[in-house]
Design a protein around this motif. Sequence first.
Motif, PDB file in Angstrom:
ATOM      1  N   GLU A 111       0.833  -1.205   0.000  1.00  0.00           N
ATOM      2  CA  GLU A 111       0.000   0.000   0.000  1.00  0.00           C
ATOM      3  C   GLU A 111       0.865   1.252   0.000  1.00  0.00           C
ATOM      4  N   GLY A 112       0.302   2.327  -0.518  1.00  0.00           N
ATOM      5  CA  GLY A 112       0.977   3.621  -0.510  1.00  0.00           C
ATOM      6  C   GLY A 112       2.342   3.564  -1.178  1.00  0.00           C
ATOM      7  N   GLY A 113       3.297   4.246  -0.589  1.00  0.00           N
ATOM      8  CA  GLY A 113       4.653   4.296  -1.135  1.00  0.00           C
ATOM      9  C   GLY A 113       5.560   3.204  -0.612  1.00  0.00           C
ATOM     10  N   GLU A 114       5.011   2.232   0.068  1.00  0.00           N
ATOM     11  CA  GLU A 114       5.803   1.151   0.646  1.00  0.00           C
ATOM     12  C   GLU A 114       6.622   0.435  -0.420  1.00  0.00           C
ATOM     13  N   GLY A 115       7.921   0.355  -0.203  1.00  0.00           N
ATOM     14  CA  GLY A 115       8.803  -0.379  -1.096  1.00  0.00           C
ATOM     15  C   GLY A 115       9.413   0.413  -2.239  1.00  0.00           C
ATOM     16  N   PHE A 116       9.051   1.682  -2.396  1.00  0.00           N
ATOM     17  CA  PHE A 116       9.663   2.486  -3.449  1.00  0.00           C
ATOM     18  C   PHE A 116      10.937   3.139  -2.936  1.00  0.00           C
ATOM     19  N   GLU A 117      11.968   3.120  -3.760  1.00  0.00           N
ATOM     20  CA  GLU A 117      13.225   3.797  -3.443  1.00  0.00           C
ATOM     21  C   GLU A 117      13.669   4.576  -4.675  1.00  0.00           C
ATOM     22  N   THR A 118      14.313   5.706  -4.448  1.00  0.00           N
ATOM     23  CA  THR A 118      14.872   6.461  -5.561  1.00  0.00           C
ATOM     24  C   THR A 118      16.344   6.719  -5.290  1.00  0.00           C
ATOM     25  N   ARG A 119      17.094   6.838  -6.360  1.00  0.00           N
ATOM     26  CA  ARG A 119      18.489   7.257  -6.229  1.00  0.00           C
ATOM     27  C   ARG A 119      18.859   8.048  -7.465  1.00  0.00           C
ATOM     28  N   LEU A 120      19.667   9.057  -7.257  1.00  0.00           N
ATOM     29  CA  LEU A 120      20.089   9.949  -8.321  1.00  0.00           C
ATOM     30  C   LEU A 120      21.489   9.529  -8.764  1.00  0.00           C
ATOM     31  N   LEU A 121      21.649   9.267 -10.043  1.00  0.00           N
ATOM     32  CA  LEU A 121      22.923   8.811 -10.589  1.00  0.00           C
ATOM     33  C   LEU A 121      23.470   9.844 -11.559  1.00  0.00           C
ATOM     34  N   GLY A 122      24.748  10.118 -11.463  1.00  0.00           N
ATOM     35  CA  GLY A 122      25.380  11.039 -12.398  1.00  0.00           C
ATOM     36  C   GLY A 122      24.998  12.481 -12.177  1.00  0.00           C
ATOM     37  N   ALA A 123      24.801  12.876 -10.911  1.00  0.00           N
ATOM     38  CA  ALA A 123      24.360  14.239 -10.610  1.00  0.00           C
ATOM     39  C   ALA A 123      25.510  15.226 -10.551  1.00  0.00           C
ATOM     40  N   GLY A 124      26.697  14.816 -10.967  1.00  0.00           N
ATOM     41  CA  GLY A 124      27.829  15.745 -10.990  1.00  0.00           C
ATOM     42  C   GLY A 124      28.295  16.116  -9.604  1.00  0.00           C
TER      43      GLY A 124
ATOM     44  N   ASP B  78      -6.059   5.220  -8.448  1.00  0.00           N
ATOM     45  CA  ASP B  78      -5.189   4.652  -9.467  1.00  0.00           C
ATOM     46  C   ASP B  78      -4.108   3.809  -8.793  1.00  0.00           C
ATOM     47  N   PRO B  79      -3.942   2.537  -9.156  1.00  0.00           N
ATOM     48  CA  PRO B  79      -2.914   1.712  -8.524  1.00  0.00           C
ATOM     49  C   PRO B  79      -1.493   2.197  -8.819  1.00  0.00           C
ATOM     50  N   PHE B  80      -1.323   3.035  -9.854  1.00  0.00           N
ATOM     51  CA  PHE B  80      -0.027   3.648 -10.128  1.00  0.00           C
ATOM     52  C   PHE B  80       0.133   4.988  -9.398  1.00  0.00           C
ATOM     53  N   GLY B  81      -0.911   5.461  -8.734  1.00  0.00           N
ATOM     54  CA  GLY B  81      -0.889   6.771  -8.075  1.00  0.00           C
ATOM     55  C   GLY B  81       0.299   7.013  -7.165  1.00  0.00           C
ATOM     56  N   PRO B  82       0.637   6.078  -6.271  1.00  0.00           N
ATOM     57  CA  PRO B  82       1.766   6.326  -5.370  1.00  0.00           C
ATOM     58  C   PRO B  82       3.110   6.525  -6.079  1.00  0.00           C
ATOM     59  N   VAL B  83       3.392   5.747  -7.128  1.00  0.00           N
ATOM     60  CA  VAL B  83       4.681   5.921  -7.813  1.00  0.00           C
ATOM     61  C   VAL B  83       4.677   7.201  -8.633  1.00  0.00           C
ATOM     62  N   ILE B  84       3.543   7.564  -9.228  1.00  0.00           N
ATOM     63  CA  ILE B  84       3.445   8.819  -9.981  1.00  0.00           C
ATOM     64  C   ILE B  84       3.635  10.002  -9.040  1.00  0.00           C
ATOM     65  N   SER B  85       3.052   9.932  -7.867  1.00  0.00           N
ATOM     66  CA  SER B  85       3.208  10.985  -6.868  1.00  0.00           C
ATOM     67  C   SER B  85       4.670  11.119  -6.432  1.00  0.00           C
TER      68      SER B  85
END
Length: 125
Positions: free
Chosen positions: A6-19, A85-92
Amino acid sequence: QWKFPEGGEGFETRLLGAGDGSSTLGRDANLVVVFSSADHFEFGKTFGKVSTTGTAGQMQEQMTVLQVKDTKQSWYLRASKLDADPFGPVISLVSQELQRLGVPPTRWATLGFCCGGDAAVRGGI
């Protein structure tokens, strides 16, 4: 019994090549939002090779990658509630990251691998 997270559970982000590693990229940055749970593609190295020559004749990084991972491996879908929308959390999550980084809609694209393909299409719309 398995069920969708549910919600944002399990999503991770990382920025690559940000100088310089700054928390914002700015209006002139080019960003590729990659939806893939696999790390072996080395997105930072791949897109970091796309460069341009700056005004001082030095090579400058042109492409930055925001990798969005789904550690729950549920195809970036989350439990759907009535009229949600089941994609709502990742879009947010992606929208919040783009705002934080200061990248306008005309300067980013999405790319999806395997299960991330659907999320890339939904994120790009």
